[in-house]
Design a protein around this motif. Sequence first.
Motif, PDB file in Angstrom:
ATOM      1  N   SER A   1      10.566  -5.746  -7.675  1.00 57.13           N
ATOM      2  CA  SER A   1      11.857  -6.179  -7.143  1.00 57.13           C
ATOM      3  C   SER A   1      11.707  -6.622  -5.696  1.00 57.13           C
ATOM      4  O   SER A   1      10.994  -5.997  -4.913  1.00 57.13           O
ATOM      5  N   VAL A   2      12.396  -7.694  -5.342  1.00 61.58           N
ATOM      6  CA  VAL A   2      12.364  -8.172  -3.965  1.00 61.58           C
ATOM      7  C   VAL A   2      12.949  -7.149  -2.999  1.00 61.58           C
ATOM      8  O   VAL A   2      12.629  -7.131  -1.814  1.00 61.58           O
ATOM      9  N   TYR A   3      13.784  -6.259  -3.513  1.00 66.22           N
ATOM     10  CA  TYR A   3      14.371  -5.223  -2.666  1.00 66.22           C
ATOM     11  C   TYR A   3      13.431  -4.038  -2.433  1.00 66.22           C
ATOM     12  O   TYR A   3      13.630  -3.257  -1.500  1.00 66.22           O
ATOM     13  N   LYS A   4      12.410  -3.908  -3.284  1.00 69.80           N
ATOM     14  CA  LYS A   4      11.457  -2.805  -3.139  1.00 69.80           C
ATOM     15  C   LYS A   4      10.100  -3.279  -3.649  1.00 69.80           C
ATOM     16  O   LYS A   4       9.650  -2.921  -4.733  1.00 69.80           O
ATOM     17  N   LEU A   5       9.437  -4.071  -2.848  1.00 72.24           N
ATOM     18  CA  LEU A   5       8.162  -4.646  -3.251  1.00 72.24           C
ATOM     19  C   LEU A   5       7.093  -3.558  -3.327  1.00 72.24           C
ATOM     20  O   LEU A   5       7.009  -2.706  -2.440  1.00 72.24           O
ATOM     21  N   PRO A   6       6.282  -3.574  -4.382  1.00 75.83           N
ATOM     22  CA  PRO A   6       5.307  -2.497  -4.607  1.00 75.83           C
ATOM     23  C   PRO A   6       4.020  -2.668  -3.806  1.00 75.83           C
ATOM     24  O   PRO A   6       2.914  -2.595  -4.343  1.00 75.83           O
ATOM     25  N   PHE A   7       4.172  -2.870  -2.497  1.00 70.33           N
ATOM     26  CA  PHE A   7       3.027  -3.083  -1.626  1.00 70.33           C
ATOM     27  C   PHE A   7       3.253  -2.366  -0.298  1.00 70.33           C
ATOM     28  O   PHE A   7       4.399  -2.156   0.127  1.00 70.33           O
ATOM     29  N   GLY A   8       2.153  -2.035   0.368  1.00 73.82           N
ATOM     30  CA  GLY A   8       2.241  -1.385   1.658  1.00 73.82           C
ATOM     31  C   GLY A   8       2.651  -2.344   2.760  1.00 73.82           C
ATOM     32  O   GLY A   8       2.697  -3.566   2.578  1.00 73.82           O
ATOM     33  N   ASP A   9       2.949  -1.784   3.930  1.00 78.57           N
ATOM     34  CA  ASP A   9       3.299  -2.589   5.093  1.00 78.57           C
ATOM     35  C   ASP A   9       2.139  -3.524   5.453  1.00 78.57           C
ATOM     36  O   ASP A   9       0.962  -3.165   5.327  1.00 78.57           O
ATOM     37  N   GLU A  10       2.494  -4.726   5.876  1.00 77.51           N
ATOM     38  CA  GLU A  10       1.526  -5.701   6.411  1.00 77.51           C
ATOM     39  C   GLU A  10       0.349  -5.938   5.454  1.00 77.51           C
ATOM     40  O   GLU A  10      -0.809  -5.849   5.822  1.00 77.51           O
ATOM     41  N   THR A  11       0.677  -6.286   4.211  1.00 79.07           N
ATOM     42  CA  THR A  11      -0.339  -6.535   3.182  1.00 79.07           C
ATOM     43  C   THR A  11      -0.724  -8.006   3.092  1.00 79.07           C
ATOM     44  O   THR A  11      -1.891  -8.336   2.846  1.00 79.07           O
ATOM     45  N   PHE A  12       0.236  -8.928   3.292  1.00 80.86           N
ATOM     46  CA  PHE A  12       0.000 -10.343   3.010  1.00 80.86           C
ATOM     47  C   PHE A  12       0.096 -11.206   4.269  1.00 80.86           C
ATOM     48  O   PHE A  12       0.866 -10.927   5.180  1.00 80.86           O
ATOM     49  N   ASP A  13      -0.689 -12.296   4.250  1.00 81.68           N
ATOM     50  CA  ASP A  13      -0.604 -13.273   5.336  1.00 81.68           C
ATOM     51  C   ASP A  13       0.648 -14.134   5.205  1.00 81.68           C
ATOM     52  O   ASP A  13       1.261 -14.516   6.203  1.00 81.68           O
ATOM     53  N   ILE A  14       1.004 -14.456   3.976  1.00 79.32           N
ATOM     54  CA  ILE A  14       2.176 -15.293   3.696  1.00 79.32           C
ATOM     55  C   ILE A  14       2.972 -14.651   2.568  1.00 79.32           C
ATOM     56  O   ILE A  14       2.407 -14.291   1.531  1.00 79.32           O
ATOM     57  N   THR A  15       4.277 -14.513   2.779  1.00 78.34           N
ATOM     58  CA  THR A  15       5.177 -14.028   1.725  1.00 78.34           C
ATOM     59  C   THR A  15       6.221 -15.108   1.489  1.00 78.34           C
ATOM     60  O   THR A  15       6.912 -15.531   2.423  1.00 78.34           O
ATOM     61  N   PHE A  16       6.352 -15.544   0.244  1.00 82.28           N
ATOM     62  CA  PHE A  16       7.101 -16.744  -0.102  1.00 82.28           C
ATOM     63  C   PHE A  16       8.089 -16.468  -1.229  1.00 82.28           C
ATOM     64  O   PHE A  16       7.818 -15.665  -2.128  1.00 82.28           O
ATOM     65  N   CYS A  17       9.242 -17.128  -1.179  1.00 85.80           N
ATOM     66  CA  CYS A  17      10.137 -17.130  -2.338  1.00 85.80           C
ATOM     67  C   CYS A  17      10.810 -18.485  -2.455  1.00 85.80           C
ATOM     68  O   CYS A  17      10.982 -19.206  -1.464  1.00 85.80           O
ATOM     69  N   HIS A  18      11.181 -18.828  -3.661  1.00 83.99           N
ATOM     70  CA  HIS A  18      11.806 -20.118  -3.940  1.00 83.99           C
ATOM     71  C   HIS A  18      12.958 -19.917  -4.914  1.00 83.99           C
ATOM     72  O   HIS A  18      12.756 -19.427  -6.027  1.00 83.99           O
ATOM     73  N   GLN A  19      14.180 -20.255  -4.483  1.00 86.14           N
ATOM     74  CA  GLN A  19      15.377 -20.139  -5.320  1.00 86.14           C
ATOM     75  C   GLN A  19      15.551 -18.723  -5.856  1.00 86.14           C
ATOM     76  O   GLN A  19      15.882 -18.511  -7.026  1.00 86.14           O
ATOM     77  N   VAL A  20      15.348 -17.754  -4.992  1.00 88.13           N
ATOM     78  CA  VAL A  20      15.548 -16.340  -5.318  1.00 88.13           C
ATOM     79  C   VAL A  20      16.763 -15.787  -4.585  1.00 88.13           C
ATOM     80  O   VAL A  20      17.636 -15.148  -5.172  1.00 88.13           O
ATOM     81  N   LEU A  21      16.845 -16.053  -3.290  1.00 87.10           N
ATOM     82  CA  LEU A  21      17.903 -15.477  -2.455  1.00 87.10           C
ATOM     83  C   LEU A  21      19.283 -15.958  -2.874  1.00 87.10           C
ATOM     84  O   LEU A  21      20.278 -15.249  -2.691  1.00 87.10           O
ATOM     85  N   ILE A  22      19.362 -17.137  -3.451  1.00 88.15           N
ATOM     86  CA  ILE A  22      20.641 -17.707  -3.882  1.00 88.15           C
ATOM     87  C   ILE A  22      21.297 -16.883  -4.992  1.00 88.15           C
ATOM     88  O   ILE A  22      22.504 -16.934  -5.185  1.00 88.15           O
ATOM     89  N   HIS A  23      20.499 -16.062  -5.671  1.00 91.30           N
ATOM     90  CA  HIS A  23      20.991 -15.315  -6.828  1.00 91.30           C
ATOM     91  C   HIS A  23      21.319 -13.851  -6.532  1.00 91.30           C
ATOM     92  O   HIS A  23      21.798 -13.146  -7.434  1.00 91.30           O
ATOM     93  N   ILE A  24      21.072 -13.372  -5.319  1.00 91.83           N
ATOM     94  CA  ILE A  24      21.196 -11.939  -5.069  1.00 91.83           C
ATOM     95  C   ILE A  24      22.264 -11.634  -4.025  1.00 91.83           C
ATOM     96  O   ILE A  24      22.637 -12.491  -3.232  1.00 91.83           O
ATOM     97  N   GLY A  25      22.718 -10.390  -4.023  1.00 94.75           N
ATOM     98  CA  GLY A  25      23.879 -10.006  -3.231  1.00 94.75           C
ATOM     99  C   GLY A  25      23.638  -9.799  -1.751  1.00 94.75           C
ATOM    100  O   GLY A  25      24.502 -10.105  -0.931  1.00 94.75           O
ATOM    101  N   THR A  26      22.474  -9.254  -1.384  1.00 96.59           N
ATOM    102  CA  THR A  26      22.180  -9.005   0.030  1.00 96.59           C
ATOM    103  C   THR A  26      20.822  -9.623   0.367  1.00 96.59           C
ATOM    104  O   THR A  26      19.810  -8.927   0.495  1.00 96.59           O
ATOM    105  N   PRO A  27      20.783 -10.947   0.516  1.00 97.52           N
ATOM    106  CA  PRO A  27      19.512 -11.645   0.733  1.00 97.52           C
ATOM    107  C   PRO A  27      18.814 -11.253   2.033  1.00 97.52           C
ATOM    108  O   PRO A  27      17.593 -11.337   2.123  1.00 97.52           O
ATOM    109  N   TRP A  28      19.577 -10.816   3.027  1.00100.90           N
ATOM    110  CA  TRP A  28      18.949 -10.376   4.271  1.00100.90           C
ATOM    111  C   TRP A  28      18.102  -9.128   4.055  1.00100.90           C
ATOM    112  O   TRP A  28      17.074  -8.957   4.706  1.00100.90           O
ATOM    113  N   ASP A  29      18.522  -8.268   3.125  1.00 99.56           N
ATOM    114  CA  ASP A  29      17.707  -7.098   2.792  1.00 99.56           C
ATOM    115  C   ASP A  29      16.407  -7.532   2.116  1.00 99.56           C
ATOM    116  O   ASP A  29      15.349  -6.929   2.343  1.00 99.56           O
ATOM    117  N   ALA A  30      16.488  -8.551   1.282  1.00 98.61           N
ATOM    118  CA  ALA A  30      15.285  -9.075   0.634  1.00 98.61           C
ATOM    119  C   ALA A  30      14.331  -9.661   1.675  1.00 98.61           C
ATOM    120  O   ALA A  30      13.118  -9.423   1.631  1.00 98.61           O
TER     121      ALA A  30
END
Length: 268
Positions: A93-122
């Motif tokens: 889930s974008v609200y609780k990603l199953p990874f530790g802090d500072e794991t990725f160089d780039i984190t990307f999403c496309h047409q995801v935030l438009i569908h969810i209630g609190t996109p700033w939390d994502a």
Amino acid sequence: MTLPKSTSILHEVRTAENSAAYLLPKLQSMKDVNPKLTLLDVGAGSGTISVSFAKLIPDGHVTGVDLNPNILPRAQAAAETAGVKNIEFQQGSVYKLPFGDETFDITFCHQVLIHIGTPWDALREMLRVTKRGGIVAAREGDYETECVWPELPELSKFHRLMAGLMSAGGGDPKAGRQLLSWALKAGGEPSQITLSYSTSSYNTPTERKTCSQGLCVPLRGGSLRERALKFGLGTENDLEEMAKAWEEWAERDDASLAMLQGEILVQK
């Protein structure tokens, strides 16, 4: 492996080149410094964007996550068909990603935030799993900017249907114009945020056919149809008329469709 038949044609023509062009120059400059980039694709769906990212960073690694575990075998099939090895997919889930802090160089999403209630939390969660100095990237549509010709009445009804479905599901059809606001609310530093806009469009005969098929299938038997009926946003007859209108639209030489897309890069 042959890719199984899809009911999400429009999703599966998406690539990094046509859906993340705003990110690619930054990705290239980061790759020049560190060829072993790690990239997370949030809401990867059937994986076509993830796979194209993996091709762009052959010495790096791409992880795709999606809330729906049933789509993951399809994403894996896309990777196998493309012969891509530096990639993996898992449920999350974008609200609780199953990874530790500072794991990725780039984190990307496309047409995801438009569908969810609190996109700033994502976005805040995406920032959490991104390395210091890394990038969070998002591209979201803005349905109020959609322009379609000819203006067939059934296509106007379809526009209202899609906006209604997003709102009924807790999303916001005007996501694209709010990305900067959401990034700031997520804790992004104003001086580290780059906002841009582009358009998605379907204007050639091939593009129109792809668009029409990609909309008619779910109108006639997919989750879009199920949700429209569930929320009372259209009757079975309404949905069939919309599908027929998209078929008519695709055959017209003067037909076109475009929508503004908001794009954001947030450096951590």
